[in-house]
Design an enzyme around this catalytic site. Structure first.
Site, PDB file in Angstrom:
ATOM      1  N   ASP A  67      80.766  39.583 -30.262  1.00 20.98           N
ATOM      2  CA  ASP A  67      81.715  38.761 -29.500  1.00 20.98           C
ATOM      3  C   ASP A  67      81.425  37.272 -29.638  1.00 20.98           C
ATOM      4  O   ASP A  67      80.371  36.875 -30.159  1.00 20.98           O
ATOM      5  CB  ASP A  67      81.699  39.181 -28.020  1.00 20.98           C
ATOM      6  CG  ASP A  67      80.289  39.425 -27.488  1.00 20.98           C
ATOM      7  OD1 ASP A  67      79.325  38.977 -28.114  1.00 20.98           O
ATOM      8  OD2 ASP A  67      80.171  40.057 -26.428  1.00 20.98           O
ATOM      9  N   ASN A 136      77.618  45.097 -14.662  1.00 19.96           N
ATOM     10  CA  ASN A 136      78.815  45.836 -14.223  1.00 19.96           C
ATOM     11  C   ASN A 136      79.203  46.929 -15.232  1.00 19.96           C
ATOM     12  O   ASN A 136      80.281  47.501 -15.151  1.00 19.96           O
ATOM     13  CB  ASN A 136      79.996  44.883 -13.999  1.00 19.96           C
ATOM     14  CG  ASN A 136      80.433  44.177 -15.279  1.00 19.96           C
ATOM     15  OD1 ASN A 136      79.846  44.374 -16.336  1.00 19.96           O
ATOM     16  ND2 ASN A 136      81.465  43.359 -15.184  1.00 19.96           N
ATOM     17  N   HIS A 138      79.549  46.527 -18.549  1.00 18.08           N
ATOM     18  CA  HIS A 138      80.311  46.134 -19.737  1.00 18.08           C
ATOM     19  C   HIS A 138      79.474  46.222 -21.003  1.00 18.08           C
ATOM     20  O   HIS A 138      78.247  46.134 -20.951  1.00 18.08           O
ATOM     21  CB  HIS A 138      80.962  44.751 -19.567  1.00 18.08           C
ATOM     22  CG  HIS A 138      80.060  43.571 -19.696  1.00 18.08           C
ATOM     23  ND1 HIS A 138      79.843  42.678 -18.673  1.00 18.08           N
ATOM     24  CD2 HIS A 138      79.341  43.093 -20.739  1.00 18.08           C
ATOM     25  CE1 HIS A 138      79.035  41.720 -19.091  1.00 18.08           C
ATOM     26  NE2 HIS A 138      78.708  41.951 -20.339  1.00 18.08           N
ATOM     27  N   GLU A 143      85.134  44.379 -20.392  1.00 23.63           N
ATOM     28  CA  GLU A 143      84.900  44.423 -18.950  1.00 23.63           C
ATOM     29  C   GLU A 143      85.461  45.723 -18.349  1.00 23.63           C
ATOM     30  O   GLU A 143      86.263  46.406 -18.999  1.00 23.63           O
ATOM     31  CB  GLU A 143      85.589  43.212 -18.300  1.00 23.63           C
ATOM     32  CG  GLU A 143      85.007  41.869 -18.720  1.00 23.63           C
ATOM     33  CD  GLU A 143      83.662  41.551 -18.049  1.00 23.63           C
ATOM     34  OE1 GLU A 143      82.977  42.473 -17.574  1.00 23.63           O
ATOM     35  OE2 GLU A 143      83.309  40.367 -18.014  1.00 23.63           O
TER      36      GLU A 143
HETATM   37  C1  GLP Z   1      76.969  39.285 -22.350  1.00 27.26           C
HETATM   38  C2  GLP Z   1      77.205  39.844 -23.745  1.00 27.26           C
HETATM   39  C3  GLP Z   1      76.828  41.301 -23.842  1.00 27.26           C
HETATM   40  C4  GLP Z   1      75.444  41.517 -23.246  1.00 27.26           C
HETATM   41  C5  GLP Z   1      75.475  41.136 -21.791  1.00 27.26           C
HETATM   42  C6  GLP Z   1      74.134  41.328 -21.120  1.00 27.26           C
HETATM   43  O1  GLP Z   1      78.036  39.454 -21.506  1.00 27.26           O
HETATM   44  N1  GLP Z   1      78.559  39.663 -24.161  1.00 27.26           N
HETATM   45  O2  GLP Z   1      76.856  41.705 -25.201  1.00 27.26           O
HETATM   46  O3  GLP Z   1      75.080  42.866 -23.389  1.00 27.26           O
HETATM   47  O4  GLP Z   1      75.827  39.761 -21.693  1.00 27.26           O
HETATM   48  O5  GLP Z   1      73.299  40.242 -21.372  1.00 27.26           O
HETATM   49  P1  GLP Z   1      71.759  40.195 -21.118  1.00 27.26           P
HETATM   50  O6  GLP Z   1      71.133  40.940 -22.260  1.00 27.26           O
HETATM   51  O7  GLP Z   1      71.394  38.737 -21.172  1.00 27.26           O
HETATM   52  O8  GLP Z   1      71.499  40.821 -19.813  1.00 27.26           O
END
Ligand code: GLP
Length: 259
Positions: A67, A136, A138, A143
Site C-alpha cells: 500500500d 482493528n 485490517h 479496513e
Molecule cells: C498500517 C499498514 C499495515 C500494517 C499496520 C500495522 O496500517 N498499512 O500494512 O500491518 O499498519 O502496523 P504496525 O506493524 O506498525 O503495527
C-alpha cells in the site's frame, strides 16, 4: 493455516526472515510482497544481515508493496516508498527498477490501481506476501467492511488506523485520510502468506483472526482460507488465544497436507 507462537519479537522476526530467505534461495527470481509498519522491521533487519554476512542475493527479486498513502511523494519521510527504501531496499542488492509501490501521487488513481494489478500479474504473481495486522484487524489498508474479494483500490482510513499511524507523523492532522491498497483478493492470490503480530495491543485482533468467524468486519480472518499461510505471533500478541496455554510455545493449528 499454521500458527507459530514465539517467545520474543526477535524470534518471531528470525522465523519470518528464514521463510523469506528460503523462498529467495529456492527461486532467485521470486516476487516478494512487502509490508510497512513497525512489525516487519525485525525481518528486514535480519534479511539485510543475511545479505551482508551470508551473501543472500536479491539481484533478480521483484517486490510489490501492499500500500501507499495518497498525496505523499516518494521523498516524503512518511511515505511507504521512503520507509521501504530506508529499512530494506537501500541495503540489499535488489534492482530498484524491480521494486514497486502503488502510485499515491497518480492523477488518475483508478487507472494506477488497475496498472498495479497488471504489473503484479506480468511479474508472474506474488510468491510470498508479508503481512502485519492492524489493531482493528485490517491487513494492508483493507479496513473493516472491505470486500473479501477486493482488488487494488483507494481506501478511506478508519479513525483507529489514523490514530495508530499518527505516531509516525508530527501530529494526527498530518496523517493522510486515504491510501491505495492491494485488495484482499489481491493478497489472497499470493502463493504463500506470512502474517506477523507482536504486542499486547494486537492480541484482540490476533484472537479474532485465528479463532473467530471469517468476516469482512475483521479482514485478517480471510487468511484462514488461504492454502499456505504461516501466522507468527509473539507471546504478548497471542495472549487472548483460547487454545494457547501460557508457558508453552507451540504450533497450535496445522494443516500439514497443504504444505
Ligand atoms: C498500517 C499498514 C499495515 C500494517 C499496520 C500495522 O496500517 N498499512 O500494512 O500491518 O499498519 O502496523 P504496525 O506493524 O506498525 O503495527
Amino acid at each position: 493455516m499454521e500458527v507459530v507462537i514465539k517467545e520474543s519479537y526477535e524470534q518471531m522476526s528470525a522465523l519470518g526472515a528464514e521463510i523469506v530467505a528460503r523462498i529467495v534461495r529456492n527461486k532467485p527470481r521470486s516476487v516478494l510482497g512487502l509490508a510497512t509498519g513497525s512489525t516487519p522491521l525485525g525481518i528486514y533487519r535480519e534479511l539485510i544481515r543475511m545479505h551482508k554476512d551470508e551473501g543472500l542475493s536479491f539481484f533478480q527479486v521483484v517486490t510489490f508493496n501492499l500500500d501507499e498513502y495518497i498525496g505523499l511523494p516518494p521523498e516524503h519521510p512518511q511515505s511507504y516508498r521512503y520507509f521501504i527504501n530506508q529499512n530494506l531496499l537501500d541495503h540489499i542488492n535488489v534492482k530498484k527498477e524491480n521494486t514497486y509501490l502503488p502510485d499515491g501521487m497518480a492523477e488518475n488513481i483508478e487507472l494506477a490501481c488497475i496498472e498495479y494489478e497488471k504489473k503484479i500479474e506480468e511479474a508472474g504473481g506474488i510468491d510470498l506476501q508479508i503481512l502485519g495486522i492492524g489493531s482493528n484487524g485490517h491487513i494492508a489498508f483493507n479496513e473493516p467492511g472491505s470486500s473479501l474479494g477486493s482488488r487494488t483500490r483507494i481506501e478511506t482510513l478508519s479513525e483507529e488506523t489514523i490514530q495508530n499511524n499518527s505516531r509516525f507523523f508530527p501530529c494526527r492532522e498530518n496523517v493522510p485520510r486515504h491510501a491505495i491498497t492491494m485488495g484482499i483478493g489481491t493478497i489472497m492470490d499470493a502463493r504463500e502468506l506470512i502474517l506477523l503480530a507482536n504486542g499486547e495491543e494486537k492480541a484482540g485482533a490476533v484472537a479474532s483472526m485465528i479463532e473467530g468467524p471469517i468476516t469482512a468486519m475483521v479482514p485478517a480472518t480471510v487468511v484462514q482460507l488461504h492454502r499456505k499461510t504461516t501466522v507468527i505471533v509473539e507471546r504478548a500478541a497471542a495472549g487472548r488465544l483460547s487454545r494457547c496455554y501460557p508457558g508453552e510455545l507451540q504450533v497450535i493449528r496445522m494443516n500439514r497436507d497443504t504444505k
